[in-house]
Design a protein around this motif. Structure first.
Motif, PDB file in Angstrom:
ATOM      1  N   LYS A   1       0.886  -1.590   0.022  1.00 18.12           N
ATOM      2  CA  LYS A   1      -0.192  -0.003   0.224  1.00 18.12           C
ATOM      3  C   LYS A   1       0.620   1.623  -0.060  1.00 18.12           C
ATOM      4  N   GLN A   2       1.680   2.123   0.553  1.00 16.43           N
ATOM      5  CA  GLN A   2       2.944   1.769   1.145  1.00 16.43           C
ATOM      6  C   GLN A   2       3.186   2.688  -0.411  1.00 16.43           C
ATOM      7  N   THR A   3       3.729   1.694  -1.128  1.00 16.34           N
ATOM      8  CA  THR A   3       4.468   2.292  -2.750  1.00 16.34           C
ATOM      9  C   THR A   3       3.583   2.261  -3.391  1.00 16.34           C
ATOM     10  N   ALA A   4       2.276   1.773  -3.278  1.00 17.27           N
ATOM     11  CA  ALA A   4       1.520   2.474  -4.270  1.00 17.27           C
ATOM     12  C   ALA A   4       1.288   3.644  -4.431  1.00 17.27           C
ATOM     13  N   ILE A   5       1.169   3.965  -2.955  1.00 16.22           N
ATOM     14  CA  ILE A   5       1.451   5.323  -2.812  1.00 16.22           C
ATOM     15  C   ILE A   5       2.112   6.340  -3.205  1.00 16.22           C
ATOM     16  N   ALA A   6       3.638   5.752  -2.808  1.00 13.76           N
ATOM     17  CA  ALA A   6       4.454   6.818  -3.929  1.00 13.76           C
ATOM     18  C   ALA A   6       4.647   6.654  -5.351  1.00 13.76           C
ATOM     19  N   GLU A   7       4.001   5.360  -5.610  1.00 16.75           N
ATOM     20  CA  GLU A   7       3.953   5.873  -7.276  1.00 16.75           C
ATOM     21  C   GLU A   7       3.012   6.546  -7.730  1.00 16.75           C
ATOM     22  N   MET A   8       1.932   6.601  -6.786  1.00 22.11           N
ATOM     23  CA  MET A   8       1.395   7.620  -7.530  1.00 22.11           C
ATOM     24  C   MET A   8       1.507   9.120  -7.584  1.00 22.11           C
ATOM     25  N   LYS A   9       2.509   9.503  -6.114  1.00 14.87           N
ATOM     26  CA  LYS A   9       2.861  10.577  -6.323  1.00 14.87           C
ATOM     27  C   LYS A   9       3.893  10.955  -6.919  1.00 14.87           C
ATOM     28  N   HIS A  10       4.750   9.942  -7.237  1.00 14.10           N
ATOM     29  CA  HIS A  10       5.786  10.058  -8.751  1.00 14.10           C
ATOM     30  C   HIS A  10       4.811  10.425  -9.743  1.00 14.10           C
ATOM     31  N   ALA A  11       3.519   9.425 -10.010  1.00  8.82           N
ATOM     32  CA  ALA A  11       3.455  10.112 -11.817  1.00  8.82           C
ATOM     33  C   ALA A  11       2.320  10.956 -11.746  1.00  8.82           C
ATOM     34  N   GLU A  12       2.099  11.721 -10.221  1.00  6.23           N
ATOM     35  CA  GLU A  12       1.434  12.856 -10.611  1.00  6.23           C
ATOM     36  C   GLU A  12       2.701  14.249 -10.464  1.00  6.23           C
ATOM     37  N   SER A  13       3.588  13.962 -10.045  1.00  4.67           N
ATOM     38  CA  SER A  13       4.885  14.696  -9.834  1.00  4.67           C
ATOM     39  C   SER A  13       5.560  14.994 -11.656  1.00  4.67           C
ATOM     40  N   ILE A  14       5.414  13.437 -11.871  1.00  3.48           N
ATOM     41  CA  ILE A  14       5.955  13.811 -13.364  1.00  3.48           C
ATOM     42  C   ILE A  14       4.879  14.531 -14.393  1.00  3.48           C
ATOM     43  N   ALA A  15       3.873  14.176 -14.327  1.00  4.86           N
ATOM     44  CA  ALA A  15       2.682  14.461 -14.758  1.00  4.86           C
ATOM     45  C   ALA A  15       2.688  16.243 -15.261  1.00  4.86           C
ATOM     46  N   GLU A  16       3.031  16.271 -13.910  1.00  8.47           N
ATOM     47  CA  GLU A  16       2.985  18.035 -13.568  1.00  8.47           C
ATOM     48  C   GLU A  16       3.972  18.362 -14.307  1.00  8.47           C
ATOM     49  N   ARG A  17       5.475  18.157 -14.869  1.00  5.86           N
ATOM     50  CA  ARG A  17       6.299  18.699 -14.793  1.00  5.86           C
ATOM     51  C   ARG A  17       6.116  18.688 -16.334  1.00  5.86           C
ATOM     52  N   LEU A  18       5.840  17.482 -17.145  1.00  9.21           N
ATOM     53  CA  LEU A  18       5.334  17.741 -18.222  1.00  9.21           C
ATOM     54  C   LEU A  18       4.763  18.732 -18.960  1.00  9.21           C
ATOM     55  N   TRP A  19       3.589  18.548 -17.971  1.00  9.84           N
ATOM     56  CA  TRP A  19       2.326  19.814 -18.643  1.00  9.84           C
ATOM     57  C   TRP A  19       3.336  21.019 -18.878  1.00  9.84           C
ATOM     58  N   TYR A  20       4.458  21.438 -17.503  1.00 10.37           N
ATOM     59  CA  TYR A  20       4.657  22.558 -17.334  1.00 10.37           C
ATOM     60  C   TYR A  20       5.655  22.781 -18.786  1.00 10.37           C
ATOM     61  N   LEU A  21       6.311  21.455 -19.417  1.00 10.14           N
ATOM     62  CA  LEU A  21       7.790  21.503 -20.381  1.00 10.14           C
ATOM     63  C   LEU A  21       6.418  21.563 -21.409  1.00 10.14           C
ATOM     64  N   GLY A  22       5.077  21.550 -21.782  1.00 10.29           N
ATOM     65  CA  GLY A  22       4.179  21.633 -22.863  1.00 10.29           C
ATOM     66  C   GLY A  22       3.811  20.076 -23.473  1.00 10.29           C
ATOM     67  N   GLY A  23       3.751  19.276 -22.690  1.00  9.12           N
ATOM     68  CA  GLY A  23       3.180  17.892 -23.164  1.00  9.12           C
ATOM     69  C   GLY A  23       2.057  17.554 -22.703  1.00  9.12           C
ATOM     70  N   ILE A  24       1.215  16.281 -23.094  1.00  6.31           N
ATOM     71  CA  ILE A  24      -0.272  16.296 -22.789  1.00  6.31           C
ATOM     72  C   ILE A  24       0.206  14.781 -21.518  1.00  6.31           C
ATOM     73  N   PRO A  25       0.073  14.210 -20.082  1.00  8.17           N
ATOM     74  CA  PRO A  25       0.459  12.943 -19.449  1.00  8.17           C
ATOM     75  C   PRO A  25      -0.664  12.571 -20.405  1.00  8.17           C
ATOM     76  N   THR A  26       0.012  11.532 -20.962  1.00  7.18           N
ATOM     77  CA  THR A  26      -0.766  10.208 -20.704  1.00  7.18           C
ATOM     78  C   THR A  26      -2.280   9.414 -19.177  1.00  7.18           C
ATOM     79  N   ILE A  27      -2.978   9.295 -19.766  1.00  5.99           N
ATOM     80  CA  ILE A  27      -3.975   8.071 -19.154  1.00  5.99           C
ATOM     81  C   ILE A  27      -4.106   7.046 -19.347  1.00  5.99           C
ATOM     82  N   GLN A  28      -3.099   6.402 -20.144  1.00  7.83           N
ATOM     83  CA  GLN A  28      -2.830   4.648 -20.037  1.00  7.83           C
ATOM     84  C   GLN A  28      -1.368   4.271 -19.482  1.00  7.83           C
ATOM     85  N   PRO A  29      -2.494   3.900 -18.302  1.00  7.89           N
ATOM     86  CA  PRO A  29      -0.644   2.018 -18.248  1.00  7.89           C
ATOM     87  C   PRO A  29      -0.177   1.871 -19.240  1.00  7.89           C
TER      88      PRO A  29
END
Ligand SMILES: [Fe+2]
Ligand SMILES: [Fe+2]
Length: 147
Positions: free
Chosen positions: A52-80
């Motif tokens: 559970k703790q690791t799953a939550i850590a990975e979700m936070k990674h997804a969120e911060s990478i998506a924020e960075r990509l959005w800032y850089l002008g990209g569209i974050p994927t929703i496809q795992p």
């Protein structure tokens, strides 16, 4: 919200790599959370919270990478990427170890590419995420020795 042109400009190659990272972060976050739900047996109960703790850590990674990509002008994927939960604790841990190994390989490449493009922030961010993935890898391999 309309996107504002970022100060840091990066290649499509790097943006695609960030999306590959997001796709696998979403995937492992579901994978580990479902393992947390499905785990059985005494050994399973002992390690349940780690999933559970690791799953939550990975979700936070997804969120911060998506924020960075959005800032850089990209569209974050929703496809795992394909999600492999497994059927036994041993199988869970083998799949998870493999997933972390893949993350480590990809994130080292992202750090290298970001540095090459002068994107210090992305490189720094992935160094921190890489540290987490190495910890996860260590956790899963240690658990694997016990099952
Ligand atoms: Fe991650
Ligand atoms: Fe991880």
């Amino acid at each position: 919200m309309p996107q504002i042109a970022p100060v840091t400009k990066v290649s499509d190659k790097l943006k695609d790599m960030l999306n590959a990272a997001i796709a696998r972060e979403i995937s492992v976050s579901i994978q580990y959370m479902w393992q947390h739900v499905e785990v059985i047996g005494v050994k399973g109960i002992a390690v349940q919270d780690q999933f559970k703790q690791t799953a939550i850590a990975e979700m936070k990674h997804a969120e911060s990478i998506a924020e960075r990509l959005w800032y850089l002008g990209g569209i974050p994927t929703i496809q795992p990427t394909p999600i492999n939960v497994g059927k036994s604790l041993k199988e869970f841990l083998k799949l998870d170890t493999k997933a972390e190994e893949e993350a480590i390989v990809l994130y080292k490449k992202i750090i290298e590419q970001a540095q090459k493009e002068g994107d210090v922030t992305t490189a720094f961010m992935f160094k921190e995420i890489l540290e987490d993935e190495e910890e996860h890898h260590d956790l899963f391999t240690t658990m694997l020795e016990e099952v």
